[in-house]
Design an enzyme around this catalytic site. Structure first.
Site, short mmCIF file in Angstrom:
data_model
loop_
_atom_site.label_atom_id
_atom_site.label_comp_id
_atom_site.label_asym_id
_atom_site.label_seq_id
_atom_site.Cartn_x
_atom_site.Cartn_y
_atom_site.Cartn_z
N ASP A 189 -11.18 2.28 4.20
CA ASP A 189 -11.42 0.84 4.07
C ASP A 189 -12.92 0.55 3.87
O ASP A 189 -13.30 -0.53 3.43
CB ASP A 189 -11.00 0.12 5.37
CG ASP A 189 -9.70 -0.67 5.22
OD1 ASP A 189 -9.43 -1.13 4.10
OD2 ASP A 189 -9.00 -0.82 6.23
N GLN A 247 -4.70 -1.87 9.87
CA GLN A 247 -4.53 -3.17 9.21
C GLN A 247 -5.06 -4.29 10.11
O GLN A 247 -4.74 -4.36 11.29
CB GLN A 247 -3.04 -3.38 8.88
CG GLN A 247 -2.75 -4.63 8.06
CD GLN A 247 -3.36 -4.61 6.66
OE1 GLN A 247 -3.54 -3.56 6.06
NE2 GLN A 247 -3.68 -5.77 6.14
N LYS A 301 0.83 -1.20 0.00
CA LYS A 301 0.00 0.00 0.00
C LYS A 301 0.87 1.26 0.00
O LYS A 301 0.57 2.24 -0.68
CB LYS A 301 -0.95 -0.01 1.21
CG LYS A 301 -2.02 -1.11 1.11
CD LYS A 301 -2.76 -1.36 2.43
CE LYS A 301 -3.65 -2.60 2.30
NZ LYS A 301 -4.37 -2.94 3.54
N1 GUN Z 1 -6.61 -7.30 6.20
C1 GUN Z 1 -6.92 -8.05 5.11
N2 GUN Z 1 -7.58 -7.31 4.21
C2 GUN Z 1 -7.66 -6.06 4.71
C3 GUN Z 1 -8.22 -4.84 4.23
O1 GUN Z 1 -8.79 -4.75 3.14
N3 GUN Z 1 -8.10 -3.78 5.05
C4 GUN Z 1 -7.50 -3.85 6.26
N4 GUN Z 1 -7.45 -2.76 7.00
N5 GUN Z 1 -6.98 -4.96 6.74
C5 GUN Z 1 -7.06 -6.07 5.97
#
Ligand code: GUN
Length: 302
Positions: A120, A97, A53
């Site tokens: 998100d 996350q 990211k």
């Molecule tokens: N862990 C696995 N997929 C995601 C996601 O799309 N966003 C976040 N914040 N954590 C994750």
């Protein structure tokens, strides 16, 4: 006939190109989109996702910062960080996350994020807005899956989409997205899950089959209709394998939820793992961050 392989990497690149232009326009107005990611602990998958990211943000000109808290961090510490970022004016998007360590209540943390910065799309307000057809932020992975369908020439409108899996991150929001009455959705949606008795019978009815159950290679060719479009959301680490670039180096052996080699002989189009939905998820996070920054620029003009 073997399926067309849909490249998420290529489609993601196309979208990132579009985003770069939007970011340039924002910068001309004095707004740099800002994304803060919070990672707790050193889960290897989370470390790798967050670094992906960061790279995507850098590529399109989004400012990003990753706050790393130790595995032992308390819930209060994390909540305090989220509040601090809610108040920070230059921060357009906040991402915590997942998964979080067991001693932290993830729902409590996600609900504290300002819904206007919830890139998100996990905040209950944003989940509810999407369900009623008035989305504020679309959750990244299901949004990426829909964008892949549309940009690869397989729009969901009028199709029977069968989603395997009912997670809050993928299955349920994708269901909500695809049943909406709009040009980018308007599908007939069925969700199958661990409580489903005759799963293969249902998956064989899918014009578009989405695999999001989180188990390696469980979708076999006999579960897929001839000519179906198969979107594989799964990312399962089954072990390690030698790197193609440097055979002395070991890299994670990643598999989707679909048995790619056999299913590709039956489907008309299929996404690979890696290189399918994965790059799209990250790109949709960038879309949401840019959207949030555009809203900030709009507020500044008023
Ligand atoms: N862990 C696995 N997929 C995601 C996601 O799309 N966003 C976040 N914040 N954590 C994750």
């Amino acid at each position: 006939m073997a399926a067309k392989v849909i490249s998420g990497t290529e489609i993601a690149k196309e979208i990132r190109g579009e985003l770069k232009e939007r970011v340039s326009k924002l910068k001309e107005q004095g707004v740099t989109p800002g994304l803060v990611m919070i990672r707790v602990g050193e889960d290897p998958a989370s470390v790798s996702y967050v670094s992906g990211k960061e790279k995507a943000a850098e590529e399109i000109g989004v400012w990003s910062q990753t706050i790393v808290l130790p595995e032992s961090a308390s819930e209060e510490e994390l909540l305090a960080k989220v509040e601090e970022m809610n108040r920070a004016e230059h921060v357009d998007g906040i991402l915590v996350q997942l998964p979080l360590p067991k001693h932290i209540n993830a729902d409590k943390v996600l609900t504290l994020i300002d819904p206007a910065k919830d890139v998100d799309g996990f905040h209950p307000i944003n989940v509810g807005k999407m369900l009623i057809g008035d989305p504020y932020f679309m959750p990244c992975t299901p949004h990426g899956a829909v964008e892949l369908m549309i940009r690869s020439g397989n729009p969901p409108e009028g199709k029977h989409v069968v989603i395997c899996g009912r997670s809050n991150i993928v299955g349920k929001p994708l269901m909500a997205m695809l049943v909406q009455k709009n040009k980018r959705a308007n599908a007939t949606v069925t969700v199958v899950h661990t409580g489903t008795k005759n799963m293969a019978e249902i998956t064989r009815q899918a014009d578009i089959l989405v695999a999001a159950m989180g188990s390696p290679e469980v979708i076999k060719a006999d579960m897929v209709k001839e000519g179906a479009v198969v979107i594989d959301v799964g990312v399962n680490r089954v072990g390690w394998k030698p790197s193609k670039k440097d055979p002395n180096k070991q890299v994670p052996d990643l598999r989707g939820d679909v048995e790619f080699e056999t299913v590709k002989e039956k489907a008309s189009a299929i996404t690979p793992v890696p290189g399918g939905v994965g790059p799209m998820t990250i790109t949709m996070l960038m879309v949401n961050t840019v959207v949030a920054a555009e809203r900030r620029a709009e507020r500044m003009r008023k």
